[in-house]
Design an enzyme around this catalytic site. Structure first.
Site: not given
Length: 561
Positions: A109, A112, A245, A335
């Site tokens: 992404h 990110e 991410h 994440e």
């Protein structure tokens, strides 16, 4: 895991982390804008543009030419930016049989961005520490073939960065998708639907479900970035991977897409035990991910360090599940922070928080068991299926991996007792048993850094009679007896603890000696029935899945009476 103990073991890696700050051969001057004011810094900790990213990769290649190689994937992005990979290993450019392959993929992404910067710093640190003779860096470079793709979506990054420059911040979704406005983490073939159907029918493959080139030819929705990494995954026999991410702080593991179609539901894959181990290997070496006192990113969310993907929220056509179902590779999604595009001044802190975990996760490429599958004439056997059954439960782990062209295989497994079988067309299968005790992590003495246990298989062709192996039969029987004793003792202690928690008025520790393990399970099942659904769910979530499964069997048996 004891978080404080884990972090105390990370001192060695922080030397590598801090070394970046003074790394003189790779140095950048960058005008950065923070709170509306510009300042000039001489540092590596800034947001690298696409051109600066590639330039830094070439600087690392120049600094460590004997152990690095740069290459591009088969297709560029929509806007024709190359998807550039840096490989770092001894003897780069070739697969060495017996040496496992690892990859980090970041910036899928585009907005990110923390993962992109972290893996760039990792490349710099690994190169520098390898040159200095650091034993951890030497082990990784000599025993692992590491591939790093810092940006899978450079077009999305450019869009987010442009908005950051123009408006002072990037929108929450600006640049998330590629230049065709497609979310790349919703763009892979949906193999979950196929595997769930195979599970229901108890037939069909449980791995390598589709042919890559056929799928690319027939699915016109696949984006160039997706097609490029799909070919990459098929070309190289990756063993372990992480997809980096941002927007939260948690380690996420398969399955991402729920079986039931619900938006949130724990959806275990066959290797759930191993994936929990892998997720913890990152979370508990990160400075704050596993800190129970840290505030959640979302005020309505939680601060759990790891999560099953389906339990968090269901994602169809994601890269994580695709890796598991169509390659030998186990991938988790990391994440790395609440902010998707933090200020450049925060990047050094992000690196110090993540450095130990980034190193530690690479080391997990060496858990489980590896070896070679060959015929009696020493010819390598490619595409042999490696099948695993848990000796503790007696059930198969219904996910096979296959041997590579040179007959080498790599089977990641969490701690436990296993029956492992090598099976190939035209050959009699061969089985062996093993106890896996993984102990490879940042902070262990250098002499304890060692590759996975090696277990080789020699297969007889079916035209010859199958030879018995009494030694292996005896070893399997010995380990089975050992695990039965251990499992029963562990289950009993846990069952007594839970019963004592639920019914503190009963002296379970005294009564337990008079009860069988099955009776304890039955009593716990009865105690759980007295709870409301939310309370029952809270208790069950804290139990190991093996114990949950046994409880379900006991409850089902009671209901059938």
């Amino acid at each position: 895991m004891d978080t404080s103990k884990m972090l105390s073991q990370c001192v060695l890696v922080f030397a590598a982390a801090v070394a970046i700050v003074s790394y003189q051969s790779i140095e950048a001057s960058q005008d950065t804008e923070e709170n509306g004011s510009k300042k000039t810094e001489s540092t590596i900790f800034f947001h690298h543009t696409y051109e600066e990213m590639v330039s830094l990769m070439y600087e690392v290649n120049k600094a460590c030419p004997e152990v690095t190689r740069i290459y591009n994937l088969s297709e560029p992005s929509v806007e024709k930016r190359n998807l550039t990979v840096l490989e770092i290993t001894e003897n780069p450019g070739v697969h060495v049989p017996g040496k496992p392959e690892f990859k980090y993929v970041a910036n899928m992404h585009g907005n990110e961005v923390v993962g992109k910067e972290m893996v760039l710093y990792f490349l710099v640190a690994l190169c520098e520490e390898y040159k200095r003779g650091d034993k951890l860096a030497n082990f990784i470079v000599s025993q692992t073939r590491v591939h790093v793709l810092p940006s899978m979506n450079p077009d999305g990054w450019q869009k987010a960065y442009k908005e950051l420059q123009e408006k002072g911040e990037a929108g929450w979704l600006t640049g998330r998708a590629n230049a065709n406005d497609v979310d790349l983490n919703r763009n892979f073939p949906d193999l979950n639907a196929q595997i769930y159907e195979n599970e229901k029918k108890h037939k069909g493959r449980n791995n390598h479900l589709v042919k890559v080139e056929n799928t690319i030819a027939n699915d016109k929705s696949l984006q160039p970035e997706t097609r490029a990494v799909m070919r990459w995954f098929a070309e190289i026999g990756f063993v372990l991977s992480s997809n980096l991410h941002g927007g939260d702080l948690v380690a996420n593991y398969p399955y991402d897409e729920t079986r039931s179609g619900k938006m949130q539901e724990y959806t275990a894959c066959p290797d759930d035990h191993t994936f929990v181990y892998l997720a913890k290997s990152y979370a508990y070496f990160h400075a704050t991910m596993a800190d129970p006192e840290r505030p959640p990113c979302d005020k309505d969310g939680d601060n759990k360090p790891i999560t099953n993907g389906g339990l968090w929220y269901s994602v169809a056509r994601g890269m994580q599940d695709y890796n598991y179902l169509n390659t030998n590779c186990f991938e988790i999604t990391l994440e790395l922070g609440c902010k998707k595009f933090p200020a450049a001044s925060e990047l050094e802190k992000y690196w110090l928080d993540n450095a130990a975990a980034i190193y530690n996760y690479v080391l997990q490429t060496h858990i489980g068991v590896k070896g070679f599958v060959k015929s009696v004439d020493d010819t390598p056997i490619a595409n042999a299926e490696i099948k695993v059954r848990s000796l503790a439960t007696g059930f198969p782990i219904d996910h096979d991996i296959v041997s590579l062209e040179d007959g080498d295989y790599y089977r990641l497994l969490g701690n436990g007792y296993y029956h492992i079988q090598a099976k190939a067309e035209g050959f009699h299968p061969r089985s062996k048993c093993i106890r896996i005790e993984n102990n490879i992590h940042v902070g262990v003495p250098s002499y304890d850094l060692r590759p996975a246990t090696q277990m080789n298989f020699t297969l007889n062709p079916t035209k010859l009679p199958q030879e018995s192996d009494k030694k292996e039969d005896y070893n399997c029987e010995r380990l089975w007896n050992e695990v039965q004793m251990e499992t029963q003792l562990e289950d009993r202690e846990l069952l007594v603890s839970v019963l004592s928690y639920l019914q503190p008025q009963t002296k379970w520790s005294l009564l337990a000696d008079q009860l069988s393990t099955l009776e304890l399970y039955s009593l716990l099942a009865e105690a759980l029935k007295e709870l409301n659904p939310d309370q029952m769910r809270e208790v069950l979530e804290r139990l190991p899945h093996a114990v949950q499964e046994q409880l379900e069997l006991v409850i089902s048996a009671h209901m059938s009476k």
